[in-house]
Motif scaffolding. Structure first.
Motif, PDB file in Angstrom:
ATOM      1  N   ASP A  78       0.870  -1.167   0.000  1.00 35.05           N
ATOM      2  CA  ASP A  78       0.000   0.000   0.000  1.00 35.05           C
ATOM      3  C   ASP A  78       0.905   1.214   0.000  1.00 35.05           C
ATOM      4  N   SER A  80       1.380   5.216   0.202  1.00 32.58           N
ATOM      5  CA  SER A  80       0.773   6.465   0.669  1.00 32.58           C
ATOM      6  C   SER A  80       1.619   7.637   0.189  1.00 32.58           C
ATOM      7  N   SER A  82       1.628  11.849   0.171  1.00 31.02           N
ATOM      8  CA  SER A  82       1.081  12.950   0.942  1.00 31.02           C
ATOM      9  C   SER A  82      -0.164  13.552   0.297  1.00 31.02           C
ATOM     10  N   LYS A  84      -3.006  12.099  -0.445  1.00 28.34           N
ATOM     11  CA  LYS A  84      -3.827  11.227  -1.292  1.00 28.34           C
ATOM     12  C   LYS A  84      -4.160   9.939  -0.557  1.00 28.34           C
ATOM     13  N   GLU A  85      -5.231   9.286  -1.003  1.00 29.84           N
ATOM     14  CA  GLU A  85      -5.625   7.995  -0.438  1.00 29.84           C
ATOM     15  C   GLU A  85      -4.561   6.946  -0.782  1.00 29.84           C
ATOM     16  N   PRO A  86      -4.270   6.013   0.137  1.00 28.22           N
ATOM     17  CA  PRO A  86      -3.319   4.941  -0.186  1.00 28.22           C
ATOM     18  C   PRO A  86      -3.840   4.092  -1.348  1.00 28.22           C
ATOM     19  N   THR A  87      -2.927   3.595  -2.142  1.00 27.28           N
ATOM     20  CA  THR A  87      -3.267   2.732  -3.261  1.00 27.28           C
ATOM     21  C   THR A  87      -2.322   1.528  -3.273  1.00 27.28           C
TER      22      THR A  87
END
Length: 126
Positions: A78, A80, A82, A84-87
């Motif tokens: 995952d 992360s 700064s 933004k949503e984790p992807t």
């Protein structure tokens, strides 16, 4: 003359697409928390070298060892960045050569997919 040129092009294509003997890889699960942290940090540094400042949380990690005893590493993490949503991303690297490959979508979260991705993109030692 036209026929000869066509034969050369066909021969060139055949040569370029001829299969190469694959190296036999041994896959090892990485479950030790210290090694997970070390590998995640190495992947973060590789991403930073590309201008991507991100924090990785890696749950599925493997090491692929070749016949030369060099290792490549693959993971699903995952990511992360700064603000933004984790992807989830899949990535691998042959740390000896430094061949980072990232896949941002279109993968399943399983060890076999990581192993195949690592074998295809980050052969140990080259």
């Amino acid at each position: 003359m036209h026929f000869q040129l066509g034969s050369l092009v066909t021969a060139g294509l055949f040569f370029v697409t001829a299969p190469v003997a694959a190296e036999t890889l041994t896959i090892r699960d990485i479950t030790n928390q210290q090694e997970i942290s070390e590998r995640a940090t190495e992947f973060e540094n590789d991403l930073q070298n590309l201008g991507i400042v991100a924090k990785l949380k890696c749950d599925l990690l493997i090491a692929a060892k070749g016949e030369t005893n060099n290792e490549s590493f693959g993971a699903i993490c995952d990511m992360s960045v700064s603000g933004k949503e984790p992807t989830s991303i899949m990535l691998c690297n042959d740390t000896m050569i430094g061949k980072l490959t990232v896949k941002a979508y279109g993968f399943s979260k399983n060890k076999n997919e990581i192993a195949t991705f690592t074998e295809m993109n980050c052969q140990p030692g080259g």
